[in-house]
Scaffold this motif. Structure first.
Motif, mmCIF file in Angstrom:
data_model
loop_
_atom_site.group_PDB
_atom_site.id
_atom_site.type_symbol
_atom_site.label_atom_id
_atom_site.label_comp_id
_atom_site.label_asym_id
_atom_site.label_seq_id
_atom_site.Cartn_x
_atom_site.Cartn_y
_atom_site.Cartn_z
ATOM 1 N N SER A 258 -3.819 -2.941 -15.305
ATOM 2 C CA SER A 258 -4.013 -3.018 -13.912
ATOM 3 C C SER A 258 -4.484 -4.420 -13.684
ATOM 4 C CB SER A 258 -5.330 -2.077 -13.601
ATOM 5 O OG SER A 258 -6.411 -2.369 -14.076
ATOM 6 N N VAL B 75 1.330 6.348 -7.531
ATOM 7 C CA VAL B 75 -0.028 6.629 -7.992
ATOM 8 C C VAL B 75 -0.404 8.229 -7.787
ATOM 9 C CG1 VAL B 75 -2.394 6.355 -8.263
ATOM 10 C CG2 VAL B 75 -0.727 4.390 -8.252
ATOM 11 N N ASN C 14 -5.125 -4.426 -2.677
ATOM 12 C CA ASN C 14 -4.684 -3.093 -2.714
ATOM 13 C C ASN C 14 -4.062 -2.818 -4.421
ATOM 14 O OD1 ASN C 14 -3.457 -0.645 -1.703
ATOM 15 N ND2 ASN C 14 -1.603 -1.561 -2.667
ATOM 16 N N THR D 283 2.859 1.784 -3.502
ATOM 17 C CA THR D 283 1.949 2.137 -4.712
ATOM 18 C C THR D 283 1.236 3.353 -4.665
ATOM 19 O OG1 THR D 283 0.229 0.481 -3.605
ATOM 20 C CG2 THR D 283 2.030 -0.313 -5.287
ATOM 21 N N ALA D 284 0.815 3.638 -3.393
ATOM 22 C CA ALA D 284 0.066 4.947 -3.095
ATOM 23 C C ALA D 284 1.071 6.094 -3.461
ATOM 24 C CB ALA D 284 -0.404 4.970 -1.662
ATOM 25 N N ARG E 257 0.867 -1.102 0.056
ATOM 26 C CA ARG E 257 0.075 0.012 -0.004
ATOM 27 C C ARG E 257 0.846 1.234 -0.073
ATOM 28 N NH1 ARG E 257 -3.306 -1.467 3.874
ATOM 29 N NH2 ARG E 257 -4.432 -2.512 2.360
ATOM 30 N N SER F 108 -11.134 5.960 -2.320
ATOM 31 C CA SER F 108 -10.752 4.529 -2.378
ATOM 32 C C SER F 108 -9.941 3.903 -1.638
ATOM 33 C CB SER F 108 -10.330 4.032 -4.194
ATOM 34 O OG SER F 108 -8.967 4.853 -4.208
ATOM 35 N N LEU F 109 -8.932 4.404 -1.462
ATOM 36 C CA LEU F 109 -8.030 3.808 -0.001
ATOM 37 C C LEU F 109 -8.737 3.610 1.359
ATOM 38 C CD1 LEU F 109 -4.741 5.491 -0.987
ATOM 39 C CD2 LEU F 109 -5.470 3.132 -1.591
ATOM 40 N N THR G 162 -5.413 0.555 -6.545
ATOM 41 C CA THR G 162 -4.562 1.378 -6.832
ATOM 42 C C THR G 162 -4.190 1.660 -8.146
ATOM 43 O OG1 THR G 162 -3.520 0.863 -4.740
ATOM 44 C CG2 THR G 162 -2.131 2.193 -6.066
ATOM 45 N N TRP G 163 -4.138 0.400 -8.852
ATOM 46 C CA TRP G 163 -3.816 0.502 -10.277
ATOM 47 C C TRP G 163 -5.008 0.413 -11.198
ATOM 48 C CZ3 TRP G 163 0.857 1.910 -10.629
ATOM 49 C CH2 TRP G 163 2.127 1.397 -9.911
ATOM 50 N N LEU H 151 -8.580 9.061 -5.225
ATOM 51 C CA LEU H 151 -7.941 7.997 -4.897
ATOM 52 C C LEU H 151 -7.947 7.793 -3.382
ATOM 53 C CD1 LEU H 151 -5.204 6.322 -5.071
ATOM 54 C CD2 LEU H 151 -3.891 8.432 -4.624
#
Length: 354
Positions: A192, A99, A167, A95-96, A92, A122-123, A171-172, A119
């Motif tokens: 993705s 992005v 995740n 990648t966070a 997480r 979504s997280l 994320t993607w 974003l």
């Protein structure tokens, strides 16, 4: 005939970056269509079916144990080093950050906060749903299994569903969700999907997750992406609120700084002071006696130090050092001792003060 060379990809990229930021005329905001609602319902049913199959110790649990005993990391050890780095695409934190950097640049170019807010939403949904499922079911991983053939549920674990897999899907998948053209959306959706599929199978290869954990992680991440259109009205209101705060901050009144008073010189007469200095804080005016003394040509009483009527120049003239006595006619600055006889002078008059 000489023609101009065609600009390369790098030149076209720099030319695009040099353009002024502009907000698109119409931003594509996905809506909650019937097709999306149907897909969300099917994914939720699949999610619940996987959970139920693991709870009742069905064939899916037996498949988990067979894959674990197969030990893929021992079957293909030559790819172990590469997959150790590839699985980071499902963590997480890294990648966070990656992005968020891309979406932050898009927000600046388009003059909108929607990519970053989507974003964040979504997280937040991912952490709430997947985290609650992990700690609610408490399943142990393959390395900590206690009983062969058991589903290892309710043992205090936190690996069901797979957080890496969910995740990676979210994320993607956000990049495809926020794509501005249908062509870019198709390419990003395929990319993705490949990344999330690879991350999930990598966790099975490394032995950190059961196969059912990965399957449930794919379903959990897809549920978050499908439910995002329900959050779009709230995201729009939050963006408008942030922009209103920015405008209010830009148009705030400048603070008024107080004007400092002029310093009053020591020993100066009242006529030499400005009107603001002659008027005290309480509103009292200057002394009338000082004005009369100034008009008559005499120094006002109290103009010097100590209120004796002497000027500052007279004060400085009589300010002698205390360790020295006044000079004598003979020129010495020290008093003569009483037992010392004054030297004879060639003058007929005796020296006084000796």
């Amino acid at each position: 005939m000489r023609t101009e060379p065609n600009p390369g990809r790098l030149q076209r990229l720099f030319a695009r970056l040099d353009r002024e930021p502009e907000r698109p005329a119409s931003l594509h905001v996905p809506g909650m269509s019937r097709h999306r609602v149907a897909l969300l319902g099917a994914t939720l049913a699949f999610y619940l079916a996987i959970v139920w199959a693991v709870v009742i110790n069905s064939w899916l649990v037996r498949l988990d144990w067979q894959v674990m005993f197969f030990r893929p990391y021992q079957q293909w050890p030559q790819v172990h080093a590469f997959l150790d780095y590839f699985v980071v695409l499902g963590q997480r934190g890294p990648t966070a950050v990656m992005v968020m950097a891309w979406l932050g640049w898009r927000s600046w170019r388009q003059h909108t906060l929607r990519p970053l807010l989507v974003l964040g939403a979504s997280l937040l949904l991912l952490n709430a749903t997947v985290g609650a499922a992990k700690y609610g079911m408490g399943r142990l991983g393959p390395h900590y299994a206690t009983l062969i053939g058991s589903n290892e549920m309710g043992q205090g674990g936190d690996i069901f569903p797979s957080g890496h897999t969910a995740n990676a899907v979210v994320t993607w998948g956000i990049l495809a969700y926020l794509a501005s053209t249908p062509r870019a959306r198709r390419y990003l959706s395929a990319g993705s999907a490949l990344v999330s599929l690879g991350v999930g199978l990598t966790t099975v290869y490394l032995g950190t997750h059961w196969l059912s954990d990965v399957v449930l992680g794919w379903a959990a991440g897809l549920l978050v992406l499908l439910a995002l259109p329900w959050c779009e009205p709230l995201i729009t209101r939050v963006e408008a609120w942030i922009f209103s705060l920015r405008e209010a901050w830009r148009h705030r009144p400048a603070p008024v700084m107080p004007t400092p008073a002029a310093p009053v010189p020591v020993g100066a007469s009242s006529d030499a002071l400005p009107q603001s200095a002659r008027t005290a804080e309480g509103g009292s005016l200057r002394d009338p006696s000082a004005e009369e003394g100034t008009k008559s040509g005499r120094d006002p009483v109290g103009a010097g130090h100590g209120g004796t009527g002497r000027t500052a120049r007279q004060e400085r003239a009589h300010n002698l050092r205390p360790d020295r006595a006044p000079g004598t006619p003979s020129g010495t600055r020290r008093p003569q001792p009483p037992d010392r006889v004054a030297p004879r002078s060639t003058s007929a008059r005796p020296v006084t003060g000796g």
